[in-house]
Design a protein around this motif. Sequence first.
Motif, PDB file in Angstrom:
ATOM      1  N   GLU A 318      14.221  96.342 -54.630  1.00 49.11           N
ATOM      2  CA  GLU A 318      14.682  95.538 -53.504  1.00 49.11           C
ATOM      3  C   GLU A 318      16.098  95.018 -53.824  1.00 49.11           C
ATOM      4  OE1 GLU A 318      11.824  92.764 -51.606  1.00 49.11           O
ATOM      5  OE2 GLU A 318      13.551  91.416 -51.627  1.00 49.11           O
ATOM      6  N   TYR A 319      17.021  95.232 -52.921  1.00 50.77           N
ATOM      7  CA  TYR A 319      18.414  94.841 -53.167  1.00 50.77           C
ATOM      8  C   TYR A 319      18.872  93.741 -52.204  1.00 50.77           C
ATOM      9  CZ  TYR A 319      18.632  99.239 -55.755  1.00 50.77           C
ATOM     10  OH  TYR A 319      18.405 100.257 -56.636  1.00 50.77           O
ATOM     11  N   LYS A 320      19.910  93.069 -52.652  1.00 48.62           N
ATOM     12  CA  LYS A 320      20.560  92.086 -51.798  1.00 48.62           C
ATOM     13  C   LYS A 320      21.838  92.750 -51.272  1.00 48.62           C
ATOM     14  CE  LYS A 320      21.830  87.231 -52.328  1.00 48.62           C
ATOM     15  NZ  LYS A 320      22.174  86.234 -53.334  1.00 48.62           N
ATOM     16  N   ASN A 348      14.996  95.891 -47.666  1.00 49.79           N
ATOM     17  CA  ASN A 348      15.998  95.136 -48.429  1.00 49.79           C
ATOM     18  C   ASN A 348      16.427  93.876 -47.682  1.00 49.79           C
ATOM     19  OD1 ASN A 348      16.583  96.803 -50.835  1.00 49.79           O
ATOM     20  ND2 ASN A 348      17.023  98.340 -49.263  1.00 49.79           N
ATOM     21  N   LYS A 349      17.045  92.986 -48.420  1.00 51.33           N
ATOM     22  CA  LYS A 349      17.558  91.755 -47.787  1.00 51.33           C
ATOM     23  C   LYS A 349      19.009  91.996 -47.367  1.00 51.33           C
ATOM     24  CE  LYS A 349      14.733  88.173 -49.836  1.00 51.33           C
ATOM     25  NZ  LYS A 349      14.216  88.543 -51.162  1.00 51.33           N
ATOM     26  N   VAL A 350      19.280  91.742 -46.074  1.00 53.14           N
ATOM     27  CA  VAL A 350      20.627  91.997 -45.566  1.00 53.14           C
ATOM     28  C   VAL A 350      21.261  90.685 -45.119  1.00 53.14           C
ATOM     29  CG1 VAL A 350      22.004  93.397 -43.986  1.00 53.14           C
ATOM     30  CG2 VAL A 350      19.732  94.178 -44.666  1.00 53.14           C
ATOM     31  N   PHE A 351      22.490  90.454 -45.547  1.00 58.12           N
ATOM     32  CA  PHE A 351      23.165  89.193 -45.219  1.00 58.12           C
ATOM     33  C   PHE A 351      24.471  89.457 -44.464  1.00 58.12           C
ATOM     34  CE2 PHE A 351      20.449  88.413 -48.760  1.00 58.12           C
ATOM     35  CZ  PHE A 351      19.936  87.131 -48.545  1.00 58.12           C
ATOM     36  N   ASN A 352      24.685  88.662 -43.417  1.00 58.30           N
ATOM     37  CA  ASN A 352      25.973  88.705 -42.715  1.00 58.30           C
ATOM     38  C   ASN A 352      27.023  88.019 -43.576  1.00 58.30           C
ATOM     39  OD1 ASN A 352      25.790  89.904 -40.031  1.00 58.30           O
ATOM     40  ND2 ASN A 352      24.237  88.342 -39.663  1.00 58.30           N
ATOM     41  N   ASN A 384      34.592  85.961 -49.120  1.00 59.53           N
ATOM     42  CA  ASN A 384      33.362  85.701 -48.351  1.00 59.53           C
ATOM     43  C   ASN A 384      32.200  86.589 -48.806  1.00 59.53           C
ATOM     44  OD1 ASN A 384      34.170  83.557 -46.697  1.00 59.53           O
ATOM     45  ND2 ASN A 384      35.294  84.951 -45.363  1.00 59.53           N
ATOM     46  N   ILE A 385      32.515  87.796 -49.209  1.00 65.03           N
ATOM     47  CA  ILE A 385      31.458  88.692 -49.714  1.00 65.03           C
ATOM     48  C   ILE A 385      30.876  88.115 -51.011  1.00 65.03           C
ATOM     49  CG2 ILE A 385      31.020  90.976 -50.768  1.00 65.03           C
ATOM     50  CD1 ILE A 385      33.010  92.148 -48.708  1.00 65.03           C
ATOM     51  N   LYS A 386      31.773  87.636 -51.856  1.00 63.96           N
ATOM     52  CA  LYS A 386      31.331  87.125 -53.168  1.00 63.96           C
ATOM     53  C   LYS A 386      30.410  85.924 -53.028  1.00 63.96           C
ATOM     54  CE  LYS A 386      34.740  89.101 -56.194  1.00 63.96           C
ATOM     55  NZ  LYS A 386      36.040  88.957 -56.816  1.00 63.96           N
ATOM     56  N   LYS A 387      30.549  85.176 -51.936  1.00 69.40           N
ATOM     57  CA  LYS A 387      29.663  84.020 -51.726  1.00 69.40           C
ATOM     58  C   LYS A 387      28.207  84.471 -51.607  1.00 69.40           C
ATOM     59  CE  LYS A 387      33.149  81.351 -49.308  1.00 69.40           C
ATOM     60  NZ  LYS A 387      33.733  81.180 -47.972  1.00 69.40           N
ATOM     61  N   ILE A 388      28.005  85.689 -51.156  1.00 73.99           N
ATOM     62  CA  ILE A 388      26.637  86.220 -51.006  1.00 73.99           C
ATOM     63  C   ILE A 388      26.107  86.720 -52.347  1.00 73.99           C
ATOM     64  CG2 ILE A 388      25.277  88.070 -49.875  1.00 73.99           C
ATOM     65  CD1 ILE A 388      27.263  87.903 -47.535  1.00 73.99           C
ATOM     66  N   ASN A 389      27.028  87.103 -53.213  1.00 73.51           N
ATOM     67  CA  ASN A 389      26.663  87.700 -54.494  1.00 73.51           C
ATOM     68  C   ASN A 389      25.729  88.917 -54.318  1.00 73.51           C
ATOM     69  OD1 ASN A 389      26.599  88.031 -57.229  1.00 73.51           O
ATOM     70  ND2 ASN A 389      24.907  86.566 -57.549  1.00 73.51           N
ATOM     71  N   PRO A 390      26.161  89.877 -53.503  1.00 71.17           N
ATOM     72  CA  PRO A 390      25.282  91.024 -53.218  1.00 71.17           C
ATOM     73  C   PRO A 390      25.313  92.060 -54.330  1.00 71.17           C
ATOM     74  CG  PRO A 390      27.379  91.330 -52.134  1.00 71.17           C
ATOM     75  CD  PRO A 390      27.488  90.035 -52.891  1.00 71.17           C
ATOM     76  N   GLN A 391      24.264  92.905 -54.353  1.00 72.68           N
ATOM     77  CA  GLN A 391      24.312  94.023 -55.308  1.00 72.68           C
ATOM     78  C   GLN A 391      25.170  95.151 -54.762  1.00 72.68           C
ATOM     79  OE1 GLN A 391      20.334  93.177 -55.311  1.00 72.68           O
ATOM     80  NE2 GLN A 391      20.025  93.651 -57.466  1.00 72.68           N
ATOM     81  N   ILE A 410      32.239  95.592 -56.508  1.00 72.40           N
ATOM     82  CA  ILE A 410      30.880  95.653 -55.935  1.00 72.40           C
ATOM     83  C   ILE A 410      30.776  96.984 -55.166  1.00 72.40           C
ATOM     84  CG2 ILE A 410      29.219  94.554 -54.340  1.00 72.40           C
ATOM     85  CD1 ILE A 410      30.849  91.928 -54.714  1.00 72.40           C
ATOM     86  N   PRO A 411      29.740  97.785 -55.450  1.00 71.06           N
ATOM     87  CA  PRO A 411      29.661  99.081 -54.751  1.00 71.06           C
ATOM     88  C   PRO A 411      29.570  98.897 -53.236  1.00 71.06           C
ATOM     89  CG  PRO A 411      28.008  98.920 -56.507  1.00 71.06           C
ATOM     90  CD  PRO A 411      28.616  97.570 -56.368  1.00 71.06           C
TER      91      PRO A 411
END
Length: 434
Positions: A318-320, A348-352, A384-391, A410-411
């Motif tokens: 499961e990815y963020k 997966n968890k998807v964030f705006n 703004n992307i980094k605030k989510i800390n996504p994979q 970040i890929p």
Amino acid sequence: METHFSKEQLKNKDNKSSEKILRKCVHCGFCNATCPTYQLLGDELDGPRGRIYLIKDMIENNKPPNEKIVKHIDRCLSCYSCMTTCPSGVNYMHLIDHGRNHIEKTYKRSFGDRFIRNFLSRTLSNPTNFRIIAILTQFIKPLRFLFPKKMREMIKLMPRKFPKKTLPNMQVYRALKKKPVARVALLTGCVQKVISPQINEATIRLLNRHGIEVVVPKGIDCCGSLNHHLGKSDLAHQSFKKNISIWYEEYLKNGLDAIISNTSGCGTTLKDYGFIFRADQDFKKKAKKISELTKDITEYLDENVKLNFIKDKNYYKEYKIAYHSACSMQHGQKLHQVPINLIKKTGNKVFNIADGHLCCGSAGTYNLLQNDIAKQLLKNKISNIKKINPQFIATGNIGCITQIANGTKIPILHTVEIIDWYTGGLKPEVLSKL
Ligand code: SF4
Ligand code: SF4
């Protein structure tokens, strides 16, 4: 907004449609609040309302622009965020296209500007030229300090290597079912097929696995939007007409259920072919049909395909995921939630991303022509992307993929690569370490 076009002027189709657009604008300025360039530069003339006045003045008085007008029009990203915000339904897209064509026809740019714009026009819209230039660029990269600033930035942005293709070039990719459930044409694009062939491959594999035959008719490379946004209407129309003729013939001869675009910038233009040829008796009907058939890949999957997601928790982690909504997707095609919902189906968890309505600075050739503004927009997007800390990051436009990849490790991958992977396709290479 009051307009003063003469009867003679209104015989021209572009003046006629621009007049209608201008009359809708009530000067409220709501659009300025969501315009990336107005937000950054704070100048009324770098916002949609100011640009609307500038375009009106040029075309209504049929006069060539001066350097100042060109500067402010050139700074527009054509991101169409203003169209999403406008309460009066002002079609800024058609207005800025008219403004750009007018500039191209009536204004003489400096030699350097003309050289760069012609170079981009001839290179990026042609996959063979682009590949050759990208290879040659590798040799001059160490000497790029010798070039003018814009050229240096262009050299820097050229890809270092080209991924290997895993599917052969074919005109028909058969469905993995005896009797296909549908038949679609795929726009494989110009730059995308050179730098990221895996996006088209994931699209083809995914559609074929779900019983859909994919055709890639010979002769179609660029959708024409690159030249269209540079104001080079003659070159753009050559691409438009060629594409329309080829797809329409395929539609009549063998049948097409849809024309799939997996690059939202191109999809927006394809969906506008009908408007562009509204007054052309030879192409009007065909262009309208091509626009009606055009679907973004996520839109097509959502409306037509029952996706066979594989539920295997041992294989699929499961990815963020941070979802970047490309401007051409959310503002140009009004598709925002559809891709997000599709990705969510993978479990997966998807964030705006915060301020997701603002452009990443890619915008076709914008990051090459307006590098300083594009860099600032990219910086804001990455923060703004980094605030989510996504994979990883997902999006639906190759321009955004290239731009964002220049600002973070970040890929980043295309939505269709995720859907393909979670329905039995290949795991995207950029995620090999995850
Ligand atoms: S298209 Fe984008 S950059 Fe251009 S005026 Fe509209 S919001 Fe601003
Ligand atoms: S929001 Fe619409 S009506 Fe208001 S100034 Fe902008 S374009 Fe004109």
